[in-house]
Design an enzyme around this catalytic site. Structure first.
Site, PDB file in Angstrom:
ATOM      1  N   HIS A 196      68.264  54.278  50.781  1.00  0.00           N
ATOM      2  CA  HIS A 196      68.296  52.853  50.457  1.00  0.00           C
ATOM      3  C   HIS A 196      69.721  52.300  50.395  1.00  0.00           C
ATOM      4  O   HIS A 196      70.643  52.976  49.911  1.00  0.00           O
ATOM      5  CB  HIS A 196      67.639  52.614  49.092  1.00  0.00           C
ATOM      6  CG  HIS A 196      66.235  53.124  49.017  1.00  0.00           C
ATOM      7  ND1 HIS A 196      65.199  52.586  49.745  1.00  0.00           N
ATOM      8  CD2 HIS A 196      65.679  54.153  48.304  1.00  0.00           C
ATOM      9  CE1 HIS A 196      64.083  53.234  49.475  1.00  0.00           C
ATOM     10  NE2 HIS A 196      64.345  54.203  48.612  1.00  0.00           N
ATOM     11  N   ARG A 239      67.526  43.862  56.176  1.00  0.00           N
ATOM     12  CA  ARG A 239      68.018  44.950  55.326  1.00  0.00           C
ATOM     13  C   ARG A 239      68.701  45.996  56.202  1.00  0.00           C
ATOM     14  O   ARG A 239      68.540  46.006  57.428  1.00  0.00           O
ATOM     15  CB  ARG A 239      66.891  45.584  54.512  1.00  0.00           C
ATOM     16  CG  ARG A 239      65.864  46.333  55.342  1.00  0.00           C
ATOM     17  CD  ARG A 239      64.850  47.109  54.482  1.00  0.00           C
ATOM     18  NE  ARG A 239      63.939  47.877  55.341  1.00  0.00           N
ATOM     19  CZ  ARG A 239      63.016  48.720  54.897  1.00  0.00           C
ATOM     20  NH1 ARG A 239      62.861  48.919  53.605  1.00  0.00           N
ATOM     21  NH2 ARG A 239      62.250  49.370  55.755  1.00  0.00           N
ATOM     22  N   THR A 282      65.633  95.335  55.556  1.00  0.00           N
ATOM     23  CA  THR A 282      66.212  94.021  55.894  1.00  0.00           C
ATOM     24  C   THR A 282      67.657  94.198  56.345  1.00  0.00           C
ATOM     25  O   THR A 282      68.168  93.415  57.148  1.00  0.00           O
ATOM     26  CB  THR A 282      66.124  93.030  54.709  1.00  0.00           C
ATOM     27  OG1 THR A 282      66.947  93.487  53.638  1.00  0.00           O
ATOM     28  CG2 THR A 282      64.697  92.845  54.240  1.00  0.00           C
ATOM     29  N   LYS A 337      65.567  89.183  56.268  1.00  0.00           N
ATOM     30  CA  LYS A 337      66.908  88.854  55.756  1.00  0.00           C
ATOM     31  C   LYS A 337      67.158  87.371  56.031  1.00  0.00           C
ATOM     32  O   LYS A 337      66.981  86.901  57.161  1.00  0.00           O
ATOM     33  CB  LYS A 337      67.949  89.709  56.486  1.00  0.00           C
ATOM     34  CG  LYS A 337      69.298  89.719  55.813  1.00  0.00           C
ATOM     35  CD  LYS A 337      69.300  90.502  54.504  1.00  0.00           C
ATOM     36  CE  LYS A 337      70.051  91.808  54.609  1.00  0.00           C
ATOM     37  NZ  LYS A 337      69.869  92.614  53.374  1.00  0.00           N
ATOM     38  N   GLN A 358      58.076  53.802  58.499  1.00  0.00           N
ATOM     39  CA  GLN A 358      56.927  54.459  59.112  1.00  0.00           C
ATOM     40  C   GLN A 358      56.832  54.091  60.596  1.00  0.00           C
ATOM     41  O   GLN A 358      56.562  54.942  61.449  1.00  0.00           O
ATOM     42  CB  GLN A 358      55.631  54.048  58.389  1.00  0.00           C
ATOM     43  CG  GLN A 358      55.455  54.626  56.998  1.00  0.00           C
ATOM     44  CD  GLN A 358      56.079  53.806  55.868  1.00  0.00           C
ATOM     45  OE1 GLN A 358      57.073  53.098  56.066  1.00  0.00           O
ATOM     46  NE2 GLN A 358      55.519  53.922  54.668  1.00  0.00           N
TER      47      GLN A 358
HETATM   48  O1  LIG Z   1      60.151  51.184  55.264  1.00  0.00           O
HETATM   49  C1  LIG Z   1      59.708  51.262  54.092  1.00  0.00           C
HETATM   50  N1  LIG Z   1      58.504  51.864  53.882  1.00  0.00           N
HETATM   51  C2  LIG Z   1      57.961  51.970  52.624  1.00  0.00           C
HETATM   52  O2  LIG Z   1      56.830  52.523  52.453  1.00  0.00           O
HETATM   53  C3  LIG Z   1      58.698  51.435  51.557  1.00  0.00           C
HETATM   54  N2  LIG Z   1      58.482  51.365  50.217  1.00  0.00           N
HETATM   55  C4  LIG Z   1      59.559  50.758  49.661  1.00  0.00           C
HETATM   56  O3  LIG Z   1      59.701  50.538  48.426  1.00  0.00           O
HETATM   57  N3  LIG Z   1      60.466  50.414  50.627  1.00  0.00           N
HETATM   58  C5  LIG Z   1      59.951  50.816  51.808  1.00  0.00           C
HETATM   59  N4  LIG Z   1      60.439  50.754  53.078  1.00  0.00           N
END
Ligand SMILES: O=c1[nH]c(=O)c2[nH]c(=O)[nH]c2[nH]1
Length: 293
Positions: free
Chosen positions: A247, A176, A57, A12, A219
């Protein structure tokens, strides 16, 4: 032509459980969405409709509510362990039980700075999560996690040095905004854990890493967040993170004769980058817990 039943499970989903503990006038709310998923010797119901091994369930859902009354809800990991063990122990055909819990937060209201005894506000969209698996061989896996933890750094983020081919238009940036909505799952190597403290430590490590990492890519921030959790939580072996890049782009105000010294941004919701990764201690076994992709 004949066909064979493959992997299957049933249960469930969306069991909404709200429990109120009352200490006199002062109340405490726990709000879970629970999902059960059982697997076992269930060929017959699929091949012939013989339901003799199928714990309904509806019964699974009732068990969740009954356990909330009989044992209390407590931490989601502990509640999940109790339920998963119950299904495997009491239903002979069931050899694998998975319980997933999502916890919604109600924060106590404090009108005029005074904590209200029984009035709450649902805070943000962030949820705490837990997943427990118990097998008939008494193998146990416990994972904790969170979702929809939305965080933003208004500076200390750059992105440059990436390859440029004929389709690349993205300008390099040394300044940014960096925002994401964190989804994370981490696995525990033991059951002997103070779940509440471990969760608070992991969440704190995630937000501390996000705020304190000077980021050259999302990353890099992901790896830093995972590493912080492993450093702070000894019972955690592996963490999986899914970080949508929310973004924020500077708006070009030059058509209006205006400059834009990193003040006015547009925040499109789609498309968005999706950065996902795993951070783990040195070990041989692959992860057992919930996967993000
Ligand atoms: O931190 C980022 N990693 C990316 O792989 C990536 N690709 C992107 O267009 N902007 C960003 N920013």
């Amino acid at each position: 032509m004949s066909f064979t039943l493959g992997a299957n499970q049933y249960g469930k989903a969306g069991i909404r459980l709200v429990s109120v503990e009352r200490d006199g006038d002062r109340h405490f709310v726990t709000d879970f969405t629970v999902a059960t998923a059982l697997a076992g010797r269930l060929d017959d119901t699929h091949y012939t409709g013989d339901n003799s091994a199928v714990l309904a369930t509806d019964t699974q859902k009732n068990t969740v509510y009954a356990f909330a009354r009989e044992y209390g809800v407590g931490e989601p990991e502990a509640f999940g362990l109790r339920l998963a063990r119950h299904f495997v122990k009491t239903q002979e055909p069931i050899y694998h039980a998975r319980i997933r819990i999502e916890q919604h937060t109600w924060e106590r209201l404090a009108p005029h700075g005074e904590p209200a005894p029984h009035s709450f506000v649902r805070s943000g969209g962030e949820t705490r999560r837990a997943e427990v698996i118990v097998t008939e061989e008494h193998d146990v896996s416990v994972s904790s996690g969170l979702g929809d933890l939305t965080v933003l750094n208004t500076t200390n983020s750059e992105f440059h040095g990436f390859p440029r081919d004929k389709y690349t238009t993205l300008p390099e940036t040394r300044e940014r905004m960096l925002a994401t909505s964190v989804e994370a799952w981490w696995d525990h190597s033991s059951e002997d854990v103070d779940w509440g403290k471990s969760y608070a430590d992991a969440r704190d490590a995630l937000v501390t890493a996000f705020a304190s990492t000077y980021s050259l890519s999302l990353q890099q921030t992901l790896f830093s967040m995972g590493s912080h959790v492993l450093r702070k939580c000894p019972s955690v072996d592996e963490i999986r993170l899914s970080l949508p890049n929310k973004h924020h782009n500077l708006v070009d105000l030059t058509p209006f004769g205006l400059d834009n010294p990193n003040q006015v941004y547009v925040a499109p919701t789609e498309p968005y980058g999706l950065i996902q990764g795993t951070v783990h201690r040195e070990r041989e076994l692959p992860s057992a817990g919930p996967q993000l992709w």
